[in-house]
Design an enzyme around this catalytic site. Structure first.
Site, PDB file in Angstrom:
ATOM      1  CG  ASP A 129     -12.657  -6.428   6.078  1.00 26.08           C
ATOM      2  OD1 ASP A 129     -12.216  -5.876   7.111  1.00 26.08           O
ATOM      3  OD2 ASP A 129     -13.240  -5.809   5.165  1.00 26.08           O
ATOM      4  CE1 TYR A 146      -3.209  -2.817   0.051  1.00 26.10           C
ATOM      5  CE2 TYR A 146      -3.953  -2.114   2.204  1.00 26.10           C
ATOM      6  CZ  TYR A 146      -4.074  -2.940   1.119  1.00 26.10           C
ATOM      7  OH  TYR A 146      -5.065  -3.887   1.095  1.00 26.10           O
ATOM      8  CG  ASP A 162      -2.540 -19.940  -0.731  1.00 22.68           C
ATOM      9  OD1 ASP A 162      -1.748 -19.818   0.223  1.00 22.68           O
ATOM     10  OD2 ASP A 162      -2.256 -20.574  -1.758  1.00 22.68           O
ATOM     11  CE  LYS A 213       0.697 -17.327  -2.912  1.00 22.50           C
ATOM     12  NZ  LYS A 213      -0.232 -18.469  -2.853  1.00 22.50           N
ATOM     13  CG  ASP A 226      -7.284  -4.214   3.907  1.00 23.64           C
ATOM     14  OD1 ASP A 226      -8.302  -4.173   4.627  1.00 23.64           O
ATOM     15  OD2 ASP A 226      -7.099  -3.452   2.951  1.00 23.64           O
TER      16      ASP A 226
END
Ligand code: NAD
Length: 353
Positions: free
Chosen positions: A248, A137, A220, A188, A244
């Site tokens: 959620d 980001y 994943d 990852k 992020d």
């Protein structure tokens, strides 16, 4: 000594939920002075800047910050620098609020609100520690460029330095020490070099925290495990983008994003507190928003930044009490309960206090 809290209501449901949270804070009779300032779309409208200098100055001088939410369709077409979210990203990075703590707790009273089977989620109590001021980001270079063949190409850069990984790692290990002493680091590393380094630094840190059991999981798989068997986790630590998304998902395990608080801390424990959800433009101004995530964010603020642990406990107990009374905003409504507005829910928490 008087503590200073800066309130940033923001956009959409932000002002409605923050009003109730401030009422709750006021009921506690603590030596706290409250100031407020503009951020997000409201600040763009008033000053042309989503994070005005005056707001940043007040935020630097405050002991803690309470934020509602920013954003909405009104500003979606704005240039990137004039988007409400830029105000939020800006304050997080300017104040170096690099550690985002997001608990996902399933209140027994709300077991039915979850889309998962009660046996999968009942008693859920996990903490996601998300790095907040680095990663993709914020990485440079970034942008949209036109290639020689005339086609446009969008690009971002995923970068973490060792020191950035180490400081979020420490926050996560320390959080795990105060809880179930298990930490799962999410990466990852089968594809991204930046997370190979992430994993290495977490392994190095683990030697300093022998009481915490460290494990690693690919993002994943972590997404899958969160919905398959979420109670296997205690504390999870991950970078900005993965955090992020995973937080959620974890939020929804509990039935409503309207119940979940968060803390964003700097190295010294100063922090900004906000609900996990956004500005919910679809229900703004209708008295439908659930203020409990923001009220529980006040409890986190009292615990992590203002050292008022007893007051934090009182707020959390008051929230449990209103849930026991069967009071529900629309997002957590179930059969046999009483539907209440934002303001009525706030008033009920004040009464319970
Ligand atoms: P959102 O979290 O605002 O809303 C998602 C859904 O959850 C909506 O149906 C909404 O009505 C509901 N919801 C959210 N909070 C609720 C509450 N307290 N009570 C009851 N229901 C609630 O996410 P979105 O719709 O993707 O985004 C809307 C705007 O918020 C966008 O402009 C986005 O950029 C912004 N946003 C801001 C933040 C923040 O300020 N921290 C975070 C996420 C999104």
């Amino acid at each position: 000594m008087t503590k200073h809290v800066l309130v940033l209501p923001g956009d959409g449901i932000g002002p409605e939920i923050v009003t109730e949270a401030v009422k709750v804070l006021g009921t506690l009779n603590l030596d706290i002075e409250i100031d407020s300032a503009l951020i997000g779309g409201a600040a763009v409208d008033a000053t042309g800047n989503p994070l005005p200098d005056e707001t940043l100055e007040k935020a630097r001088n405050a002991d803690a910050i309470l934020l509602g939410a920013v954003g909405g369709p009104k500003w979606d077409g704005n240039a990137m620098e004039q988007r409400p979210e830029k105000g939020l990203l800006g304050i997080r990075s300017q104040l170096e609020l690099f550690a985002n703590l997001r608990p996902a707790i399933l209140y027994p009273q709300l077991a039915e609100a979850s889309t998962l089977k009660p046996e999968v989620v009942s008693g859920l109590d996990i903490l996601i520690v998300r790095e907040l001021t680095g990663g993709i980001y914020f990485g440079q270079p970034r942008g949209i460029r036109t290639l020689d063949n005339g086609e446009r190409e969008g690009y971002n850069t995923y970068v973490y330095s060792e020191s950035e990984i180490r400081r979020i790692g420490r926050q996560a290990f320390e959080a795990a020490q105060k809880r179930g002493k298990r930490l799962c680091s999410i990466d990852k590393s089968n594809v991204l070099e930046v997370t190979v380094l992430w994993k290495e630094v977490m392994d190095e840190l683990a030697k300093e925290y022998p009481d915490v059991e460290l494990s690693h999981m690919l993002v994943d798989n972590a997404a899958m495990q969160l919905v398959r068997a979420p109670k296997q986790f205690d504390v999870m630590v991950t970078g900005n983008m993965f955090g992020d998304i995973l937080s959620d998902a974890a939020a929804m395990l509990t039935g409503s994003i309207g119940m979940l608080p968060s803390a964003s801390l700097d190295e010294n424990g100063k922090g900004m507190y906000e609900p996990c959800h956004g500005s919910a433009p679809d229900i703004a101004g209708q008295g439908k928003a659930n203020p409990l995530a923001t009220i529980l964010s006040v409890a986190m603020m009292l615990r992590y930044s203002l050292n008022e642990i007893a007051a934090a406990d009182r707020i959390e107990q008051a929230v449990e009490k209103v849930l026991d009374q069967g009071l529900r905003t629309a997002d957590i409504m179930s059969e046999g309960c009483k539907l209440v507005s934002t303001e009525e829910m706030g008033a009920a928490v004040v009464a319970a206090l």
